[in-house]
Design a protein around this motif. Structure first.
Motif, PDB file in Angstrom:
ATOM      1  N   SER A 170      -4.719  10.399  -0.812  1.00 41.86           N
ATOM      2  CA  SER A 170      -4.580   9.380  -1.785  1.00 41.86           C
ATOM      3  C   SER A 170      -3.527   8.197  -1.978  1.00 41.86           C
ATOM      4  CB  SER A 170      -4.300  10.010  -3.369  1.00 41.86           C
ATOM      5  OG  SER A 170      -5.586  11.382  -3.153  1.00 41.86           O
ATOM      6  N   ILE A 171      -4.241   6.914  -1.716  1.00 41.36           N
ATOM      7  CA  ILE A 171      -4.066   5.536  -1.596  1.00 41.36           C
ATOM      8  C   ILE A 171      -3.928   4.286  -2.960  1.00 41.36           C
ATOM      9  CG2 ILE A 171      -4.246   5.368   1.053  1.00 41.36           C
ATOM     10  CD1 ILE A 171      -6.180   3.821   0.954  1.00 41.36           C
ATOM     11  N   THR A 172      -2.628   3.641  -3.259  1.00 42.27           N
ATOM     12  CA  THR A 172      -2.810   2.427  -3.831  1.00 42.27           C
ATOM     13  C   THR A 172      -2.953   1.625  -3.856  1.00 42.27           C
ATOM     14  OG1 THR A 172      -2.816   4.561  -5.762  1.00 42.27           O
ATOM     15  CG2 THR A 172      -2.501   2.088  -6.701  1.00 42.27           C
ATOM     16  N   LEU A 173      -3.756  -0.144  -3.618  1.00 40.94           N
ATOM     17  CA  LEU A 173      -3.271  -0.987  -2.903  1.00 40.94           C
ATOM     18  C   LEU A 173      -2.677  -1.772  -4.345  1.00 40.94           C
ATOM     19  CD1 LEU A 173      -3.327  -2.508  -0.778  1.00 40.94           C
ATOM     20  CD2 LEU A 173      -5.776  -3.280  -1.641  1.00 40.94           C
ATOM     21  N   TYR A 174      -1.420  -1.988  -4.139  1.00 39.28           N
ATOM     22  CA  TYR A 174      -1.057  -3.031  -5.348  1.00 39.28           C
ATOM     23  C   TYR A 174      -1.404  -4.568  -4.852  1.00 39.28           C
ATOM     24  CZ  TYR A 174       0.966   1.357  -6.203  1.00 39.28           C
ATOM     25  OH  TYR A 174       0.826   2.888  -6.429  1.00 39.28           O
ATOM     26  N   GLY A 175      -1.260  -5.349  -5.926  1.00 35.60           N
ATOM     27  CA  GLY A 175      -1.030  -7.028  -5.342  1.00 35.60           C
ATOM     28  C   GLY A 175      -3.062  -7.829  -6.858  1.00 35.60           C
ATOM     29  N   THR A 176      -2.952  -8.806  -6.517  1.00 30.77           N
ATOM     30  CA  THR A 176      -4.130  -9.570  -7.362  1.00 30.77           C
ATOM     31  C   THR A 176      -5.162  -9.824  -6.201  1.00 30.77           C
ATOM     32  OG1 THR A 176      -2.844 -12.064  -6.763  1.00 30.77           O
ATOM     33  CG2 THR A 176      -1.484 -10.316  -8.304  1.00 30.77           C
ATOM     34  N   GLU A 177      -5.853 -10.474  -7.148  1.00 28.01           N
ATOM     35  CA  GLU A 177      -7.431 -10.173  -6.526  1.00 28.01           C
ATOM     36  C   GLU A 177      -7.402  -9.426  -5.700  1.00 28.01           C
ATOM     37  OE1 GLU A 177      -8.428 -14.635  -5.630  1.00 28.01           O
ATOM     38  OE2 GLU A 177      -8.499 -15.446  -7.983  1.00 28.01           O
ATOM     39  N   LEU A 178      -7.548  -8.205  -5.429  1.00 23.90           N
ATOM     40  CA  LEU A 178      -7.850  -7.047  -4.380  1.00 23.90           C
ATOM     41  C   LEU A 178      -8.821  -6.796  -4.479  1.00 23.90           C
ATOM     42  CD1 LEU A 178      -5.229  -4.162  -6.072  1.00 23.90           C
ATOM     43  CD2 LEU A 178      -4.845  -5.831  -4.509  1.00 23.90           C
ATOM     44  N   VAL A 220      -2.421  -6.226   4.926  1.00 18.52           N
ATOM     45  CA  VAL A 220      -1.476  -4.873   4.039  1.00 18.52           C
ATOM     46  C   VAL A 220      -2.627  -3.946   5.247  1.00 18.52           C
ATOM     47  CG1 VAL A 220      -1.695  -3.308   2.248  1.00 18.52           C
ATOM     48  CG2 VAL A 220      -0.770  -5.794   2.384  1.00 18.52           C
ATOM     49  N   GLU A 221      -1.495  -2.997   5.869  1.00 17.69           N
ATOM     50  CA  GLU A 221      -2.015  -2.043   6.685  1.00 17.69           C
ATOM     51  C   GLU A 221      -2.500  -0.432   6.466  1.00 17.69           C
ATOM     52  OE1 GLU A 221      -2.370  -4.662  11.021  1.00 17.69           O
ATOM     53  OE2 GLU A 221      -0.604  -3.334  11.109  1.00 17.69           O
ATOM     54  N   LEU A 222      -2.952   0.571   5.983  1.00 16.75           N
ATOM     55  CA  LEU A 222      -3.303   1.863   6.033  1.00 16.75           C
ATOM     56  C   LEU A 222      -3.045   1.985   7.884  1.00 16.75           C
ATOM     57  CD1 LEU A 222      -3.063   4.197   4.685  1.00 16.75           C
ATOM     58  CD2 LEU A 222      -5.925   4.669   5.116  1.00 16.75           C
ATOM     59  N   ILE A 223      -1.687   2.164   8.146  1.00 19.50           N
ATOM     60  CA  ILE A 223      -1.753   3.370   9.563  1.00 19.50           C
ATOM     61  C   ILE A 223      -2.269   4.558   9.389  1.00 19.50           C
ATOM     62  CG2 ILE A 223      -0.286   4.698  11.466  1.00 19.50           C
ATOM     63  CD1 ILE A 223      -0.076   0.780  10.510  1.00 19.50           C
ATOM     64  N   VAL A 224      -3.390   4.895  11.439  1.00 16.56           N
ATOM     65  CA  VAL A 224      -4.137   6.274  10.761  1.00 16.56           C
ATOM     66  C   VAL A 224      -3.226   7.001  12.105  1.00 16.56           C
ATOM     67  CG1 VAL A 224      -6.184   7.066  11.869  1.00 16.56           C
ATOM     68  CG2 VAL A 224      -6.336   5.435  10.594  1.00 16.56           C
ATOM     69  N   PHE A 225      -2.833   7.298  11.362  1.00 19.94           N
ATOM     70  CA  PHE A 225      -1.854   9.469  13.174  1.00 19.94           C
ATOM     71  C   PHE A 225      -2.682  10.263  12.876  1.00 19.94           C
ATOM     72  CE2 PHE A 225      -0.365   9.785   9.237  1.00 19.94           C
ATOM     73  CZ  PHE A 225       0.560  11.236   9.825  1.00 19.94           C
ATOM     74  N   LEU A 260       0.998  -0.935  -0.075  1.00 18.51           N
ATOM     75  CA  LEU A 260      -0.359   0.222   0.245  1.00 18.51           C
ATOM     76  C   LEU A 260       1.123   1.317  -0.082  1.00 18.51           C
ATOM     77  CD1 LEU A 260      -3.158   1.198   0.747  1.00 18.51           C
ATOM     78  CD2 LEU A 260      -2.331   1.102   2.836  1.00 18.51           C
ATOM     79  N   SER A 261       0.268   2.235  -1.025  1.00 16.97           N
ATOM     80  CA  SER A 261       1.033   3.084  -0.650  1.00 16.97           C
ATOM     81  C   SER A 261       0.603   4.451  -0.698  1.00 16.97           C
ATOM     82  CB  SER A 261       2.691   3.717  -1.640  1.00 16.97           C
ATOM     83  OG  SER A 261       3.277   4.302  -2.157  1.00 16.97           O
ATOM     84  N   PRO A 262       0.611   5.867   0.446  1.00 16.97           N
ATOM     85  CA  PRO A 262       1.889   5.411   1.545  1.00 16.97           C
ATOM     86  C   PRO A 262       1.170   4.613   1.724  1.00 16.97           C
ATOM     87  CG  PRO A 262       0.205   7.665   1.296  1.00 16.97           C
ATOM     88  CD  PRO A 262       0.140   6.959  -0.683  1.00 16.97           C
ATOM     89  N   SER A 263       1.564   4.249   3.670  1.00 15.73           N
ATOM     90  CA  SER A 263       0.727   3.501   4.074  1.00 15.73           C
ATOM     91  C   SER A 263       0.280   4.263   4.882  1.00 15.73           C
ATOM     92  CB  SER A 263       2.542   2.840   4.408  1.00 15.73           C
ATOM     93  OG  SER A 263       2.900   2.985   4.662  1.00 15.73           O
ATOM     94  N   ALA A 264       0.124   5.489   4.947  1.00 10.96           N
ATOM     95  CA  ALA A 264      -0.643   5.995   6.560  1.00 10.96           C
ATOM     96  C   ALA A 264      -1.354   7.071   6.008  1.00 10.96           C
ATOM     97  CB  ALA A 264       0.676   7.077   6.987  1.00 10.96           C
TER      98      ALA A 264
END
Length: 514
Positions: free
Chosen positions: A317-325, A369-374, A305-309
């Protein structure tokens, strides 16, 4: 010798696809004049050890330089492939030593045994031992080889204060045979296992310190012994990636590739769904990226995941990468809008609006895959926390070795205390960089003035030139003991993190496994 060793390392390990029988015939024709055939058809000593592709590469180099072996580059690659496939290491046997194979500049070893650390790893990495398997008799012969090849070994530091040879024979050899035996259940199982082909399309994600996150589509065609690869993608700042090269899969999982000056050393998962490892500059392996890849069409799932926070009260704005999302995204305290998928299904993008006052902490989006909330940045760390750079060039044949740093933002978590279990790693942030004396002695010796300089924007440290410096006390060279400092402004407050950098002399011998 150093230049020749590097040449062998950098020759693309692509093979001609010779059959196993032809490769075995080549091995016999090139090696059996010294390594006689045994009753079972195997060659004496050759069949009593197992190694990685780099390990067999080093063996062939030594045979050429010390014993007159004559082989072409193509024959060398064929032998590396054959020996790695038939006398290699199983995935479980290399798992703890991937950092050594990947030539990570910041890796600090934790040897498996202190006696072996003192007796062996004072000259080379412990990983160089752990990436071999031998019979006890062969380990004994290996000790004898060291005494014959390096006769001063018994008189060097950590040797002359003990009876080194007796300790090597009576302590080291039994331990080596126990820790790293020739015959293992892992190798037997791996030889019998199905080994998927790596040919196909892969979604790739990586982070290159100093340059940022990148993603790409990598396509491999041909067969596992000799693949053509294309890599097309971009960094988060829009810089394009468009590379071509060649790749080989050794031992059913060891991916090695070269593409436009970038070396790839990765391991394929046993199910053939993922690749993980490191890409680095062929001419300077201190600069590179940790990389993950998922096979398109597999159920590998999300890999990055980018960015991850994301900060509370803001839209990221975030983007998740991989397969079978997943088709959609949901997480407590976050509203996802403008959700879109790439045409090949390997990217899922969205705007994440984190509510003001949302609880800080990780939110699992997909596949772990985690998104960090801060809420805020509380402190800055520098990665790597400890590393080295090397002086060089300045008219000499060995180039300087730089060091690249990233500034990492952290939140102290709900307890408000640093370095506790609830701390949250926010990720890489832009910083202002400086290099300074690490201690009073470094200040007195003016190390920060002479040892090199750091780019204040990118965090790339460039060492000074090699050789004596008449401006320094005693005309010493430009080594130094430095603090690398990154400063980030958070809501009007400067936060600074530091790393320890040793600027040292050149590495005169740089084999594939250090």
């Amino acid at each position: 010798m150093r230049l020749t060793t590097l040449f062998i390392l950098l020759v693309p390990l692509t093979l001609l696809g010779a059959s196993a029988s032809a490769s075995e015939a080549l091995l016999n024709s090139k090696c059996s004049s010294c390594h006689v055939a045994q009753d079972d058809g195997s060659l004496y000593r050759v069949s009593e050890q197992r190694k990685t592709p780099e390990g067999w590469n080093m063996t062939l180099f030594r045979m050429e330089k010390s014993h007159g072996l004559k082989i072409t580059d193509d024959e060398r690659q064929d032998l590396i492939r054959y020996l790695s496939n038939t006398l290699g290491l199983a995935p479980q046997e290399t798992a703890s030593q991937r950092a050594i194979l990947e030539r990570r500049p910041d890796y600090i070893e934790t040897p498996a045994d202190e006696d072996l650390n003192v007796l062996c790893a004072r000259c080379h990495t412990f990983g160089r031992i752990a990436l071999q398997r031998r019979t006890e008799v062969e380990w004994l012969k290996h000790v004898h080889f060291h005494v014959g090849q390096f006769p001063t070994i018994e008189y060097q530091a950590l040797s002359r204060d003990r009876n080194w040879f007796d300790d090597a024979i009576n302590i080291a050899v039994p331990k080596l045979a126990e820790l790293y035996p020739l015959k293992t259940a892992e190798w037997d199982a791996w030889q019998a296992a199905d080994k998927p082909s790596p040919v196909g399309d892969w979604v790739v994600f990586g982070h290159w310190p100093g340059r940022g996150d990148f993603n790409a589509l990598m396509s491999a065609s041909g067969d596992s012994e000799s693949m053509d690869i294309t890599i097309k993608g971009q960094y988060n700042d829009g810089t394009a990636i468009d590379d071509q090269g060649q790749a080989t899969l050794y031992t059913g999982y060891e991916w090695r590739a070269d593409a436009n000056g970038i070396r790839q050393i990765m391991a394929m998962s046993e199910d053939g769904k993922t690749l993980t490892g490191r890409w680095f500059r062929t001419e300077d392996d201190s600069l590179g990226a940790q990389v993950s890849a998922a096979r398109i069409g597999s159920d590998a799932g999300a890999i990055a995941l980018s960015p991850s926070a994301a900060r509370t009260g803001n839209t990221t704005s975030i983007t998740l990468y991989g397969t079978e999302l997943p088709e959609t995204l949901s997480a407590e305290g976050i509203q996802f809008t403008n959700v879109s998928r790439s045409s090949d299904g390997t990217q899922l993008s969205a705007d994440a609006l984190v509510a003001e006052g949302a609880a800080a902490g990780p939110r699992t989006l997909a596949g772990g895959v985690e998104l960090i909330v801060f809420e805020q940045i509380d402190r800055i760390a520098v990665e790597p926390a400890e590393t080295i750079a090397r002086v060089g060039s300045n008219g000499g044949p060995i180039a300087a070795v730089p060091a690249q740093f990233d500034a990492i933002a952290w939140s102290n978590g709900s307890d408000g205390a640093a370095d506790t279990d609830d701390d949250l790693r926010i990720g890489v942030v832009e910083a202002s960089w400086s290099s300074n004396a690490f201690d009073a002695l470094a200040e007195e010796e003016k190390d920060a003035e002479y040892a090199g300089s750091i780019d204040s924007t990118t965090g790339l440290f460039s060492p000074a030139g090699a050789g004596p410096n008449p401006e320094r006390r005693f005309g010493t060279n430009n080594v130094g003991n430095l603090s690398i400092d990154a400063t980030v402004n958070e809501n009007g407050t400067d936060l600074t993190g530091s790393a320890h950098l040793i600027v040292t002399v050149q590495r005169f011998n740089d084999p594939p496994i250090r």
